[in-house]
Design a protein around this motif. Structure first.
Motif, PDB file in Angstrom:
ATOM      1  N   UNK A 155     -14.418   2.807  -5.670  1.00  0.00           N
ATOM      2  CA  UNK A 155     -13.390   3.693  -5.445  1.00  0.00           C
ATOM      3  C   UNK A 155     -12.036   2.996  -5.320  1.00  0.00           C
ATOM      4  N   UNK A 156     -11.079   3.617  -5.815  1.00  0.00           N
ATOM      5  CA  UNK A 156      -9.719   2.922  -5.933  1.00  0.00           C
ATOM      6  C   UNK A 156      -8.718   4.153  -5.246  1.00  0.00           C
ATOM      7  N   UNK A 157      -8.285   3.798  -4.190  1.00  0.00           N
ATOM      8  CA  UNK A 157      -7.152   4.512  -3.323  1.00  0.00           C
ATOM      9  C   UNK A 157      -6.359   4.027  -2.918  1.00  0.00           C
ATOM     10  N   UNK A 158      -4.976   4.625  -3.084  1.00  0.00           N
ATOM     11  CA  UNK A 158      -3.760   4.052  -2.703  1.00  0.00           C
ATOM     12  C   UNK A 158      -2.899   5.129  -1.833  1.00  0.00           C
ATOM     13  N   UNK A 159      -2.129   4.657  -1.254  1.00  0.00           N
ATOM     14  CA  UNK A 159      -1.097   5.502  -0.250  1.00  0.00           C
ATOM     15  C   UNK A 159       0.191   4.709  -0.049  1.00  0.00           C
ATOM     16  N   UNK A 160       1.146   4.884  -0.642  1.00  0.00           N
ATOM     17  CA  UNK A 160       2.435   4.062  -0.494  1.00  0.00           C
ATOM     18  C   UNK A 160       2.853   4.404   0.933  1.00  0.00           C
ATOM     19  N   UNK A 161       2.855   5.528   1.321  1.00  0.00           N
ATOM     20  CA  UNK A 161       3.454   5.948   2.862  1.00  0.00           C
ATOM     21  C   UNK A 161       2.632   6.638   3.644  1.00  0.00           C
ATOM     22  N   UNK A 162       1.401   5.620   4.272  1.00  0.00           N
ATOM     23  CA  UNK A 162       0.514   6.284   5.030  1.00  0.00           C
ATOM     24  C   UNK A 162       0.914   7.131   6.136  1.00  0.00           C
ATOM     25  N   UNK A 163       2.194   6.717   6.729  1.00  0.00           N
ATOM     26  CA  UNK A 163       2.861   7.506   7.821  1.00  0.00           C
ATOM     27  C   UNK A 163       3.399   8.674   7.495  1.00  0.00           C
ATOM     28  N   UNK A 164       3.674   8.997   6.025  1.00  0.00           N
ATOM     29  CA  UNK A 164       4.423  10.116   5.891  1.00  0.00           C
ATOM     30  C   UNK A 164       3.854  10.803   4.593  1.00  0.00           C
ATOM     31  N   UNK A 165       2.760  11.956   5.035  1.00  0.00           N
ATOM     32  CA  UNK A 165       1.863  12.317   3.760  1.00  0.00           C
ATOM     33  C   UNK A 165       2.461  13.189   2.835  1.00  0.00           C
ATOM     34  N   UNK A 166       3.658  13.918   3.284  1.00  0.00           N
ATOM     35  CA  UNK A 166       4.314  14.687   2.253  1.00  0.00           C
ATOM     36  C   UNK A 166       4.994  13.831   1.214  1.00  0.00           C
TER      37      UNK A 166
END
Length: 515
Positions: A155-166
């Motif tokens: 699995x490859x999962x990224x999230x640049x702003x984990x505290x700001x989902x929108x």
């Protein structure tokens, strides 16, 4: 082709045994293990370390004791995350009798034949060059089942702003993670003996699942029952796509998990970590993260033995010397930059959606982990002399979950579906700050004692009594979950004061009058 039957002796003590009985020597065992992790022969290791091959063989066989200099060089070359340094110290302590040597952790020998795939060692190295992240992942797999294994899911999962989902969703909608950016490559066997083909299983804007096939240019090489092999894969993610976090999830029985982060030293990186499991909320990592310097790189390494299934280990970091525009001057702007929802957002005035427990237990754990992560980020940026709290709506999550970290660094208090069911008759007034409008402080009255009904992930209801400062912290967060802000409690005619006029930053609340 790199696969071979796994002998019983190789599972003694949970590590591959050397040919000469080195399992009686703790440092030799670790040396052999990490040489295997890096896919190096004894000759290749000796060459990289600047030693004779015969000397390396004697160390691994236990016929000669390693020197401190040898141990330090082996640690550097094999990138063992402090494991070799620790093994050397323990061996020397045991030899001199200064303290007993700890028992070796048992490996998954009892899991062979259990009808499952076992990961003997899961090792990940994340290298950041200032513009992109390159992940190198190595796993030693053992087929403990009854059927050959022809593919392996990653699995490859990224999230640049984990505290700001929108904001994060908008980023990947406008600029999705692409296969060309990833530049994924995979290999099978020691020293990348064989290339592995791969195929996409799920392709989303910020999430990919990939089948690595036990096949390549030379044909098919399935992993048969009782056999073991190394697989390795690499991919790249640009800075604008990768957030300041890296998480390892334990989905298969695993003997050892190790992670190494490499950053430019000039960025002055700081790293911390959290651990969650099926039976516990997010907590600090059970062991310390090792830090070292290698030329112009700052290296952070962490490992653990026999991690429980479904556990998640999350490392986060911050670059304190990043050449970016100056940080916002106003406290509220600083909190907004850390992902805290600010005053004026309708979510802060909404009654948070309750959890249906135990059916939504996994959602509860996920929200608690996000709150823990946000609290760590915020605590890195600001001191809290009175303790701190954070409610899920403050990080953009519409669920009735809050986290309170008491003064003095005690265990965090997790509140699921909390309601204040009783309050004492005695009260006092103290200044409170709110992360959602951190430019001011409000002197508000609160009861000195409150009784709070809340649930655990099984749905069982508890009533906990909180007093004084802890009661104030908890009441503040419970208010958030009911759309109430602390300034709503101000008596008529009293206004919040600017933070510049407040003189209590970094100090505890005063309860001397109630003694």
């Amino acid at each position: 082709m790199g696969s071979r039957p796994l002998t019983v002796r190789e599972w003694e003590d949970g590590v591959p045994a050397s040919d000469d009985g080195a399992k009686d020597d703790g440092f030799a065992v670790e040396l052999a293990r990490w040489r295997d992790v890096r896919g190096l022969s004894r000759t290749a290791l000796a060459k990289q370390m600047g030693y004779d091959r015969s000397y390396v063989s004697k160390i691994e066989s236990g016929s000669e004791r390693a020197s401190k200099e040898f141990a330090a060089q082996a640690e550097t070359v094999l990138r063992a995350g402090g494991a070799l340094r620790t093994a050397f110290r323990e061996q020397e302590a045991a030899r001199t009798g200064s303290r007993p040597r700890p028992m070796t952790v048992a490996g998954p020998a009892d899991q062979i034949g259990a009808g499952t795939l076992v990961v003997d060692h899961d090792d990940a190295t994340l290298h950041y060059d200032g513009g992109a992240y390159r992940l190198t992942h190595r796993r030693r797999l053992v087929n403990g089942g009854r059927e050959p294994i022809a593919r392996y899911l990653i699995r490859i999962s990224v999230d640049r702003y984990p505290g700001d989902p929108e904001r994060s969703n908008q980023l990947y909608a406008d600029n999705p993670l692409s296969w060309s950016e990833l530049d994924l490559h995979a290999w099978h066997g020691d020293s990348r003996n064989e290339s592995m083909t791969w195929s996409a299983h799920h392709d989303r804007d910020a999430f990919k699942e990939v089948w690595l096939h036990f096949a390549g240019p030379s044909g098919h090489f399935p992993l048969y029952p009782g056999e073991s092999t190394w697989i390795e894969y690499e991919y790249t993610v640009r800075d604008e796509h990768w957030g300041h976090w890296f998480q390892r999830a334990v989905r298969l029985p695993t003997t050892r998990l190790s992670v190494r982060l490499e950053f430019p030293a000039e960025l002055s990186p700081a790293v911390w970590g959290l651990h969650t499991s099926m039976t516990a909320d997010a907590m600090p990592l059970p062991t310390a993260i090792d830090r070292s310097a290698e030329e112009d790189r700052a290296v952070f390494a962490w490992s653990c033995e026999n991690p429980p299934l479904h556990a998640r280990y999350r490392l986060e970091w911050d670059f304190r010397a990043r050449r970016e525009p100056p940080r916002p001057v106003q406290p509220s702007e600083a909190m907004a930059a850390l992902g805290v929802v600010q005053d004026g957002d309708p979510l802060l005035r909404r009654v948070a959606r309750r959890l249906d427990l135990p059916s939504e237990a996994e959602d509860a754990r996920r929200v608690v982990a996000e709150l823990q992560s946000a609290c760590e980020r915020i605590a890195q940026a600001h001191p809290f002399g009175k303790g701190m709290g954070l409610a899920a709506p403050q990080i953009g999550v519409d669920r009735a979950v809050a986290l309170v970290r008491p003064l003095g660094g005690g265990e965090a208090i997790t509140l699921l579906n909390p309601v204040i069911v009783e309050a004492g008759s005695d009260s006092d007034e103290q200044y409170e700050g709110c992360l959602s409008f951190f430019d001011v402080r409000c002197r508000v009255p609160r009861p000195l004692t409150i009784h709070v009904e809340h649930e655990d992930v099984t749905g069982y209801k508890h009533i906990t009594v909180f007093e004084r400062g802890l009661a104030r912290l908890v009441a503040h967060e419970v208010d958030h979950l009911h759309g109430v802000l602390c300034r709503d409690h101000l008596p008529p005619g009293r206004e919040p004061i600017p933070v510049e006029q407040y003189r209590g930053t970094g100090t505890a609340w005063n309860y001397a009058d109630q003694e």
